[in-house]
Motif scaffolding. Structure first.
Motif, PDB file in Angstrom:
ATOM      1  N   PHE A  41       0.811  -1.209   0.131  1.00 22.77           N
ATOM      2  CA  PHE A  41       0.074   0.037   0.043  1.00 22.77           C
ATOM      3  C   PHE A  41       0.871   1.163  -0.055  1.00 22.77           C
ATOM      4  CE2 PHE A  41      -2.302  -3.314   2.136  1.00 22.77           C
ATOM      5  CZ  PHE A  41      -3.594  -3.056   1.575  1.00 22.77           C
ATOM      6  N   LYS A  42       0.383   2.230  -0.759  1.00 25.61           N
ATOM      7  CA  LYS A  42       1.105   3.649  -0.651  1.00 25.61           C
ATOM      8  C   LYS A  42      -0.059   4.505  -0.138  1.00 25.61           C
ATOM      9  CE  LYS A  42       4.429   2.848  -4.014  1.00 25.61           C
ATOM     10  NZ  LYS A  42       5.150   3.087  -5.382  1.00 25.61           N
ATOM     11  N   ILE A  43       0.141   5.304   0.997  1.00 22.21           N
ATOM     12  CA  ILE A  43      -0.866   6.118   1.581  1.00 22.21           C
ATOM     13  C   ILE A  43      -0.269   7.214   2.483  1.00 22.21           C
ATOM     14  CG2 ILE A  43      -0.751   4.439   3.546  1.00 22.21           C
ATOM     15  CD1 ILE A  43      -3.760   4.709   3.865  1.00 22.21           C
ATOM     16  N   GLU A  44      -0.865   8.222   2.414  1.00 28.90           N
ATOM     17  CA  GLU A  44      -0.668   9.325   3.352  1.00 28.90           C
ATOM     18  C   GLU A  44      -0.890   8.942   4.829  1.00 28.90           C
ATOM     19  OE1 GLU A  44       0.157  12.642   2.676  1.00 28.90           O
ATOM     20  OE2 GLU A  44       0.047  12.029   0.513  1.00 28.90           O
ATOM     21  N   ALA A  45       0.120   9.328   5.555  1.00 29.35           N
ATOM     22  CA  ALA A  45       0.381   8.877   6.844  1.00 29.35           C
ATOM     23  C   ALA A  45      -0.738   9.411   7.662  1.00 29.35           C
ATOM     24  CB  ALA A  45       1.791   9.500   7.548  1.00 29.35           C
ATOM     25  N   GLN A  46      -1.159  10.300   7.476  1.00 32.50           N
ATOM     26  CA  GLN A  46      -2.711  11.016   8.367  1.00 32.50           C
ATOM     27  C   GLN A  46      -3.923  10.257   7.990  1.00 32.50           C
ATOM     28  OE1 GLN A  46      -3.704  14.246  10.322  1.00 32.50           O
ATOM     29  NE2 GLN A  46      -4.919  12.621  10.873  1.00 32.50           N
ATOM     30  N   GLN A  47      -3.855   9.672   6.475  1.00 31.24           N
ATOM     31  CA  GLN A  47      -5.218   8.784   6.367  1.00 31.24           C
ATOM     32  C   GLN A  47      -4.909   7.435   6.979  1.00 31.24           C
ATOM     33  OE1 GLN A  47      -5.522   8.281   2.043  1.00 31.24           O
ATOM     34  NE2 GLN A  47      -7.150   6.502   2.613  1.00 31.24           N
ATOM     35  N   LEU A  48      -3.656   6.938   6.977  1.00 34.22           N
ATOM     36  CA  LEU A  48      -3.597   5.712   7.670  1.00 34.22           C
ATOM     37  C   LEU A  48      -4.041   5.571   8.985  1.00 34.22           C
ATOM     38  CD1 LEU A  48      -2.513   2.852   7.348  1.00 34.22           C
ATOM     39  CD2 LEU A  48      -0.338   3.423   7.978  1.00 34.22           C
ATOM     40  N   PHE A  49      -3.499   6.764   9.720  1.00 31.75           N
ATOM     41  CA  PHE A  49      -3.838   6.726  11.315  1.00 31.75           C
ATOM     42  C   PHE A  49      -5.383   7.070  11.307  1.00 31.75           C
ATOM     43  CE2 PHE A  49      -4.434   9.486  15.081  1.00 31.75           C
ATOM     44  CZ  PHE A  49      -3.916   8.598  15.978  1.00 31.75           C
ATOM     45  N   SER A  50      -5.912   7.682  10.613  1.00 29.93           N
ATOM     46  CA  SER A  50      -7.495   7.980  10.541  1.00 29.93           C
ATOM     47  C   SER A  50      -8.172   6.439  10.460  1.00 29.93           C
ATOM     48  CB  SER A  50      -7.942   8.984   9.447  1.00 29.93           C
ATOM     49  OG  SER A  50      -7.409   9.980   9.869  1.00 29.93           O
ATOM     50  N   GLU A  51      -7.871   5.607   9.551  1.00 36.08           N
ATOM     51  CA  GLU A  51      -8.290   4.534   9.133  1.00 36.08           C
ATOM     52  C   GLU A  51      -8.233   3.643  10.529  1.00 36.08           C
ATOM     53  OE1 GLU A  51      -7.917   2.158   5.783  1.00 36.08           O
ATOM     54  OE2 GLU A  51      -7.572   3.978   4.596  1.00 36.08           O
ATOM     55  N   PHE A  52      -7.021   3.530  11.124  1.00 36.79           N
ATOM     56  CA  PHE A  52      -7.115   2.641  12.292  1.00 36.79           C
ATOM     57  C   PHE A  52      -7.946   3.329  13.470  1.00 36.79           C
ATOM     58  CE2 PHE A  52      -3.317   0.776  10.558  1.00 36.79           C
ATOM     59  CZ  PHE A  52      -3.360  -0.661  10.888  1.00 36.79           C
ATOM     60  N   LYS A  53      -7.916   4.516  13.661  1.00 33.38           N
ATOM     61  CA  LYS A  53      -8.724   5.212  14.728  1.00 33.38           C
ATOM     62  C   LYS A  53     -10.128   4.880  14.646  1.00 33.38           C
ATOM     63  CE  LYS A  53      -7.272   7.546  17.708  1.00 33.38           C
ATOM     64  NZ  LYS A  53      -7.073   7.448  18.984  1.00 33.38           N
ATOM     65  N   SER A  54     -10.641   4.897  13.331  1.00 36.90           N
ATOM     66  CA  SER A  54     -12.140   4.691  13.093  1.00 36.90           C
ATOM     67  C   SER A  54     -12.684   3.392  12.925  1.00 36.90           C
ATOM     68  CB  SER A  54     -12.517   5.300  11.571  1.00 36.90           C
ATOM     69  OG  SER A  54     -11.792   4.691  10.666  1.00 36.90           O
ATOM     70  N   ASN A  55     -11.587   2.382  12.516  1.00 41.05           N
ATOM     71  CA  ASN A  55     -12.037   1.065  12.521  1.00 41.05           C
ATOM     72  C   ASN A  55     -10.833   0.242  12.611  1.00 41.05           C
ATOM     73  OD1 ASN A  55     -13.091  -1.680  12.178  1.00 41.05           O
ATOM     74  ND2 ASN A  55     -14.680  -1.034  10.826  1.00 41.05           N
ATOM     75  N   GLU A  56     -10.468  -0.032  13.945  1.00 41.55           N
ATOM     76  CA  GLU A  56      -9.069  -0.673  14.268  1.00 41.55           C
ATOM     77  C   GLU A  56      -8.940  -1.997  13.757  1.00 41.55           C
ATOM     78  OE1 GLU A  56      -8.005  -1.018  18.277  1.00 41.55           O
ATOM     79  OE2 GLU A  56      -6.544  -2.513  18.092  1.00 41.55           O
ATOM     80  N   ASN A  57     -10.153  -2.933  13.997  1.00 41.55           N
ATOM     81  CA  ASN A  57     -10.050  -4.317  13.638  1.00 41.55           C
ATOM     82  C   ASN A  57     -10.043  -4.355  11.967  1.00 41.55           C
ATOM     83  OD1 ASN A  57     -10.363  -5.191  16.039  1.00 41.55           O
ATOM     84  ND2 ASN A  57     -12.580  -5.447  15.956  1.00 41.55           N
ATOM     85  N   GLY A  99       0.128   8.459  16.929  1.00 41.93           N
ATOM     86  CA  GLY A  99       0.292   8.542  15.413  1.00 41.93           C
ATOM     87  C   GLY A  99       0.854   7.534  14.976  1.00 41.93           C
ATOM     88  N   ILE A 100       2.006   7.526  14.254  1.00 38.45           N
ATOM     89  CA  ILE A 100       2.699   6.480  13.495  1.00 38.45           C
ATOM     90  C   ILE A 100       4.174   6.501  14.150  1.00 38.45           C
ATOM     91  CG2 ILE A 100       3.443   5.368  11.369  1.00 38.45           C
ATOM     92  CD1 ILE A 100       0.913   6.749  10.202  1.00 38.45           C
ATOM     93  N   ARG A 101       4.678   5.447  14.425  1.00 36.26           N
ATOM     94  CA  ARG A 101       6.291   5.315  14.727  1.00 36.26           C
ATOM     95  C   ARG A 101       6.915   4.433  13.944  1.00 36.26           C
ATOM     96  NH1 ARG A 101       7.126   6.987  20.095  1.00 36.26           N
ATOM     97  NH2 ARG A 101       8.759   5.708  20.435  1.00 36.26           N
TER      98      ARG A 101
END
Lengths: 143, 183
Positions: A41-57, A99-101
């Motif tokens: 996957f190639k993705i914006e960092a902010q978008q990836l974080f948002s996806e995990f926050k909205s639906n972690e599973n 965020g992302i580490r």
């Protein structure tokens, strides 16, 4: 008799070769080279974080264990033991920033230390989300 | 999912204790070691979240299973796919309390023996555990150290018969979390 001896020797040699191949390429196979591996996957960092926050599973199933290229502006670079960790912070929580580490491959440590905190693209192996951060291992600099 | 909610609630509870000194790290270390007649296996995780509330003794940590690194790639694959099923159970957590909090002075440099009791979740199975460890207080930071054993069968971790001689039934877990005061 001679034929049987020849077959026997041939089988022994084949067995030794098979054992060597299994030892070398299965039991001792190298770890994946995440620096050269194509990103899943190639993705914006902010978008990836948002996806995990909205639906972690759902995000864990989609991104966990995958090689991902993220683009964004890091907020800091942390040093822990011999590890350098590029931190993309998006929220404040109980553990400080969240965020992302991205823990970098050691070969990039010197390069990372000299980097300004500008927009950058990093690639790494995503091990998941620990309630505060998305964790990347084996990070490398794409650009 | 349940363990995640429990951990978040535990962390939120820590956050609601007014004026309490809290210590946290995101780079704690947890290792495990398996010794068997066939081979020794060890793995290390250096990205462990840990939080301690010095006023209540609440102590929590959370581990991403996929962050464990092995010397051999094949072992790492088997660990994640066959034994720990890390897609299904991506985390392990501990949520507990220091039971002899009065014996630990977090304001004074020193080494303090501690006993921690709580719930350890591995492979989706939660068990009550009580383990002994040590807190090292140095210049405002708190290092938590512990070594304890885990029986794989207690956490429903099944080892295939083909490799039963390669993996110990009881593995040794080492915890080393160096926590800084939360600012």
């Amino acid at each position: 008799m001679k034929t049987w001896i020849t077959i026997g020797i041939g089988l022994v040699i084949m067995g030794i070769i098979a054992a060597f191949v299994v030892y070398k390429f299965v039991y001792n196979k190298p770890h994946p080279d995440y620096e050269t591996k194509d990103a899943d996957f190639k993705i914006e960092a902010q978008q990836l974080f948002s996806e995990f926050k909205s639906n972690e599973n759902a995000a864990s199933l989609k991104y966990g264990g995958k090689v991902i290229e993220i683009t964004g502006k890091p907020s800091s670079i942390e040093e822990a033991d011999s590890m350098l960790i590029v931190v993309f912070a998006f929220e404040e929580g109980m553990f400080g920033s969240e965020g992302i580490r991205v823990t970098m491959l050691a070969k990039f440590n010197d390069q990372v230390k000299g980097l300004p905190l500008d927009n950058m693209t990093l690639k790494g192996f995503c091990t998941g989300f620990n309630d505060t951060d998305i964790i990347f291992e084996k990070g490398s600099i794409v650009k | 999912m349940k363990t995640t909610i429990t951990f978040v609630i535990a962390v939120m509870m820590l956050g609601n204790v007014a004026f309490a000194q809290k210590y946290v790290t995101k780079t704690g270390k947890v290792s495990f070691f398996s010794t068997s007649p066939m081979e020794n296996i060890e793995a290390h995780n250096k990205q462990v979240n840990a939080a301690l509330d010095a006023s209540t003794g609440d102590f929590v940590f959370k581990i991403l299973i996929k962050s464990f690194e092995f010397e051999k790639a094949l072992m790492q694959e088997h660990f994640n796919e066959n034994y720990m099923e890390s897609d299904k159970f991506p985390n392990s957590t501990f949520q507990g309390k220091i039971t002899n909090l009065g014996s630990v002075d977090f304001t004074k440099n020193g080494e303090y023996d501690a006993e921690v009791s709580g719930k350890l979740t591995i492979h989706g199975i939660t068990k009550d555990v009580t383990e002994k460890g040590k807190f090292v207080v140095k210049d405002g930071n708190v290092q938590g150290l512990a070594k304890f054993s885990v029986r794989l069968a207690d956490y429903d971790i099944k080892i295939p018969k083909a490799v039963v001689n390669n993996i110990a039934e009881v593995i040794e877990i080492t915890v080393d979390v160096n926590m800084n005061p939360l600012k």
